[in-house]
Scaffold this motif. Structure first.
Motif, PDB file in Angstrom:
ATOM      1  N   ASN A  65       0.829  -1.216   0.000  1.00  0.00           N
ATOM      2  CA  ASN A  65       0.000   0.000   0.000  1.00  0.00           C
ATOM      3  C   ASN A  65       0.856   1.256   0.000  1.00  0.00           C
ATOM      4  O   ASN A  65       0.599   2.215   0.742  1.00  0.00           O
ATOM      5  CB  ASN A  65      -0.947   0.014   1.204  1.00  0.00           C
ATOM      6  N   THR A  66       1.883   1.237  -0.838  1.00  0.00           N
ATOM      7  CA  THR A  66       2.854   2.324  -0.829  1.00  0.00           C
ATOM      8  C   THR A  66       3.135   2.793  -2.251  1.00  0.00           C
ATOM      9  O   THR A  66       3.215   1.984  -3.181  1.00  0.00           O
ATOM     10  CB  THR A  66       4.160   1.874  -0.160  1.00  0.00           C
ATOM     11  N   VAL A  67       3.283   4.087  -2.390  1.00  0.00           N
ATOM     12  CA  VAL A  67       3.700   4.672  -3.653  1.00  0.00           C
ATOM     13  C   VAL A  67       4.997   5.430  -3.415  1.00  0.00           C
ATOM     14  O   VAL A  67       5.218   5.975  -2.328  1.00  0.00           O
ATOM     15  CB  VAL A  67       2.602   5.598  -4.225  1.00  0.00           C
ATOM     16  N   TYR A  68       5.852   5.436  -4.413  1.00  0.00           N
ATOM     17  CA  TYR A  68       7.168   6.039  -4.281  1.00  0.00           C
ATOM     18  C   TYR A  68       7.375   7.121  -5.333  1.00  0.00           C
ATOM     19  O   TYR A  68       6.750   7.105  -6.394  1.00  0.00           O
ATOM     20  CB  TYR A  68       8.261   4.976  -4.449  1.00  0.00           C
ATOM     21  N   LEU A  69       8.276   8.019  -5.030  1.00  0.00           N
ATOM     22  CA  LEU A  69       8.718   8.997  -6.013  1.00  0.00           C
ATOM     23  C   LEU A  69      10.244   9.054  -5.937  1.00  0.00           C
ATOM     24  O   LEU A  69      10.796   9.545  -4.948  1.00  0.00           O
ATOM     25  CB  LEU A  69       8.118  10.376  -5.755  1.00  0.00           C
ATOM     26  N   GLN A  70      10.878   8.506  -6.947  1.00  0.00           N
ATOM     27  CA  GLN A  70      12.338   8.572  -7.034  1.00  0.00           C
ATOM     28  C   GLN A  70      12.695   9.866  -7.746  1.00  0.00           C
ATOM     29  O   GLN A  70      12.270  10.098  -8.883  1.00  0.00           O
ATOM     30  CB  GLN A  70      12.879   7.375  -7.811  1.00  0.00           C
ATOM     31  N   MET A  71      13.461  10.685  -7.065  1.00  0.00           N
ATOM     32  CA  MET A  71      13.829  12.000  -7.590  1.00  0.00           C
ATOM     33  C   MET A  71      15.326  12.009  -7.868  1.00  0.00           C
ATOM     34  O   MET A  71      16.133  11.898  -6.942  1.00  0.00           O
ATOM     35  CB  MET A  71      13.473  13.095  -6.567  1.00  0.00           C
ATOM     36  N   ASN A  72      15.690  12.128  -9.119  1.00  0.00           N
ATOM     37  CA  ASN A  72      17.097  12.183  -9.514  1.00  0.00           C
ATOM     38  C   ASN A  72      17.408  13.531 -10.142  1.00  0.00           C
ATOM     39  O   ASN A  72      16.524  14.222 -10.627  1.00  0.00           O
ATOM     40  CB  ASN A  72      17.423  11.065 -10.501  1.00  0.00           C
ATOM     41  N   SER A  73      18.675  13.871 -10.150  1.00  0.00           N
ATOM     42  CA  SER A  73      19.126  15.135 -10.756  1.00  0.00           C
ATOM     43  C   SER A  73      18.274  16.306 -10.281  1.00  0.00           C
ATOM     44  O   SER A  73      17.802  17.123 -11.086  1.00  0.00           O
ATOM     45  CB  SER A  73      19.059  15.018 -12.290  1.00  0.00           C
ATOM     46  N   VAL A  74      18.090  16.383  -8.992  1.00  0.00           N
ATOM     47  CA  VAL A  74      17.199  17.417  -8.458  1.00  0.00           C
ATOM     48  C   VAL A  74      17.792  18.803  -8.668  1.00  0.00           C
ATOM     49  O   VAL A  74      19.026  18.979  -8.776  1.00  0.00           O
ATOM     50  CB  VAL A  74      16.893  17.178  -6.970  1.00  0.00           C
TER      51      VAL A  74
END
Length: 114
Positions: free
Chosen positions: A78-87
């Motif tokens: 029950n989890t959603v992720y947001l991978q943030m690269n090159s911020v």
């Protein structure tokens, strides 16, 4: 009652990476029948959509994050992720998770230093 709890925010240098998580709990039947999304709100600006994933797995991104951010979900957790690269410094904002059309988390702050 449904609860969404975001985590993973913090301070990161420009060009770095961060992974946000949003865990859903409460009276939800099944996460995989509901769309989920990540929104953000920078100081003095309106809340905007960053990325969304539908119940069928269709994904959409804001133009400003395409190629840098990746949204994914783990229905078993029950989890959603947001991978943030090159911020970038302009990614600095409070990031909110949304479940379906009604449920919001309280947000997690992401600060990108230049």
């Amino acid at each position: 009652q449904v609860q969404l709890v975001e985590s993973g925010g913090g301070l990161v240098q420009a060009g770095g990476s961060l992974r946000l998580s949003c865990a859903a709990s409460g009276s939800i039947f099944s996460l995989n029948v509901m769309g989920m999304g990540w929104y953000r709100q920078a100081p003095g600006k309106q809340r905007e959509l960053v990325a969304a994933i539908s119940s069928g797995g269709n994904i959409a991104y804001a133009d400003s994050v395409k190629g840098r951010f990746t949204i994914s979900r783990d229905n078993a957790k029950n989890t959603v992720y947001l991978q943030m690269n090159s911020v970038k410094p302009e990614d600095t904002a409070v990031y909110y998770c949304k479940l379906g059309s009604s449920y919001w988390g309280k947000g997690t702050l992401v600060t990108v230093s230049s």
